[in-house]
Design a protein around this motif. Structure first.
Motif, short mmCIF file in Angstrom:
data_model
loop_
_atom_site.label_atom_id
_atom_site.label_comp_id
_atom_site.label_asym_id
_atom_site.label_seq_id
_atom_site.Cartn_x
_atom_site.Cartn_y
_atom_site.Cartn_z
N LEU A 1 48.16 38.07 46.97
CA LEU A 1 47.38 39.46 47.04
C LEU A 1 48.12 40.43 46.71
CD1 LEU A 1 47.21 41.05 50.56
CD2 LEU A 1 47.98 38.61 50.37
N PHE B 1 42.44 46.38 48.00
CA PHE B 1 43.04 44.99 47.93
C PHE B 1 42.61 44.23 46.80
CE2 PHE B 1 43.14 46.18 52.59
CZ PHE B 1 44.25 45.33 52.80
N TYR C 1 42.56 40.01 46.24
CA TYR C 1 42.76 38.80 47.09
C TYR C 1 42.47 37.57 46.08
CZ TYR C 1 42.75 35.62 51.36
OH TYR C 1 43.10 34.74 52.00
N LEU D 1 42.08 41.24 56.24
CA LEU D 1 42.61 39.82 55.65
C LEU D 1 42.01 38.76 56.28
CD1 LEU D 1 46.56 40.80 56.00
CD2 LEU D 1 45.03 40.42 53.93
N PHE E 1 38.76 38.45 54.20
CA PHE E 1 38.94 37.97 53.10
C PHE E 1 39.12 36.35 53.25
CE2 PHE E 1 41.43 42.01 51.87
CZ PHE E 1 40.12 42.65 51.55
#
Length: 394
Positions: free
Chosen positions: A346, A354, A356, A384, A387
């Motif tokens: 990422l 972000f 990712y 996170l 994701f």
């Protein structure tokens, strides 16, 4: 009675309330992060034959599912809590979700802060494969004006891996070193006859080496990536905006021009100044998952991508300044590797940006935000986890 302007009626405040002193704070950042070229002088990263935006892929089922296993928040609720402006996700090259906050147009560019570092590193990799940049070369040999500073004997690889010995405090709300740094990049208002307004290179020349050699533990310091931008311009003989257009924006067939802020001397803010459409950031991630292949053919070498994904030093990371961000992480060529059994990698930026990428399920996720605080460890970890949940095998 004076009626509010259309701008004020739309945004909740008049345009003249936004200044260099407040543009990165709410409520102003919600507008400013999508209109950065109106706040800070910017160079255009052109694309001559833009492709159309894809059809809107609204997916209420994705937005309604739990943000992560056991979470009491839905994906949509977390996006709102995290002050996200745009959220895109694709799998196998097909859009599975697209969401935008009220007031955000899907065609709006957005400031991506330190994801700019990762894009600059892609360009460094392309130049390396072309024989135009040696990662083992010393910065002082490429930019002689930097002699006498910390960068004189640092290598390009030290810049890329954030392993430069540098006496600098990366405290985003600091009114000392970081504020001087932001005046140098023309992001903050000048203070009197502040010498930092001379530009980025003049500021970088003042930075001293820390009390350890280069190549040690991971130390995330943004000036390293602004130094990289100057190195790229010197090595190529091109302005960064033109270089990025030629090597990335044209080859990925971006949907629109991008922008990068420049200092008073025209030096690029490669550490955090790029603005672009979220869909074009998604295309960049997809190109990397495709092994460096874009619509017109190869853009980035498989060698560089493999090195970026695997060559980060886990020990240097574990002892470094960002170890709390990714418990099992690594860092290589300005990209983060998730580690811990995952091949995901990422790029990230302050205020909630972000990109990712998970090769295991060919998932790409883009998130652009205007969070009030520059950094929130709690929100970063929640994002996170979300994701990873969205990228999990079905």
């Amino acid at each position: 009675m004076t009626l509010p302007s259309q701008f004020e009626a739309t945004n909740g405040f008049p345009r003249d309330q936004i200044s260099l002193a407040n543009w990165r704070t709410r409520p102003y950042s919600f507008w400013a992060f999508r209109n950065v070229s109106e706040m800070v002088r910017s160079a255009r990263i052109r694309t001559s034959n833009p492709r159309n935006l894809p059809s809107l892929a609204a997916n209420p089922a994705v937005l309604a599912q739990p943000a992560s296993p056991g979470s009491d928040l839905s994906v949509a609720s977390l996006l709102q809590r995290a002050q996200v402006d745009s959220f895109l996700a694709s799998r196998d090259g097909k859009m599975i979700c697209e969401w935008h906050a009220a007031g955000v147009e899907r065609s709006d560019p957005h400031l991506i802060f330190s994801i700019s570092k990762s894009i600059a590193a892609l360009i460094a990799g392309i130049l390396e494969d072309q024989g135009a940049l040696d990662p083992d070369a010393s910065v002082g040999d490429i930019v002689p004006e930097i002699h006498g500073s910390a960068y004189e004997d640092a290598t390009v690889r030290n810049l890329l891996d954030m392993r430069v010995s540098l006496d600098f405090d990366e405290s985003y709300l600091s009114q000392d070193a970081y504020a001087r740094y932001r005046r140098a990049m023309a992001w903050n208002p000048p203070v009197g006859d502040d010498s930092e307004t001379a530009g980025m290179l003049a500021f970088l020349k003042t930075l001293d080496k820390a009390d350890h050699p280069h190549g040690g533990d991971h130390a995330y310091l943004s000036p390293n990536s602004d130094m990289l931008g100057i190195v790229l311009e010197r090595a190529s003989g091109e302005r960064f905006s033109d270089l990025c257009a030629r090597l990335l924006w044209e080859p990925i067939e971006a949907t629109a021009d991008a922008f990068i802020t420049v200092d008073n001397a025209g030096a690029p803010r490669t550490a955090g100044g790029m603005s672009l459409r979220p869909h074009d950031l998604l295309a960049l991630g997809q190109m990397l998952l495709n092994g460096g292949i874009g619509p017109r053919g190869r853009i980035v070498s498989e060698r560089w991508i493999r090195d970026m994904q695997t060559a980060g030093d886990t020990d240097a990371w574990a002892r470094g300044t960002q170890a709390d961000f990714l418990a099992h992480g690594r860092y290589r060529s300005n990209w983060y590797q998730l580690g811990g059994g995952s091949d995901a990698f990422l790029a990230a930026g302050i205020h909630g940006q972000f990109l990712y990428c998970d090769p295991a399920t060919a998932t790409v996720i883009v998130c652009t935000s205007s969070q009030h605080e520059p950094q929130s460890d709690d929100l970063d970890q929640q994002m996170l986890k979300m994701f990873a949940a969205l990228a999990a095998p079905e």
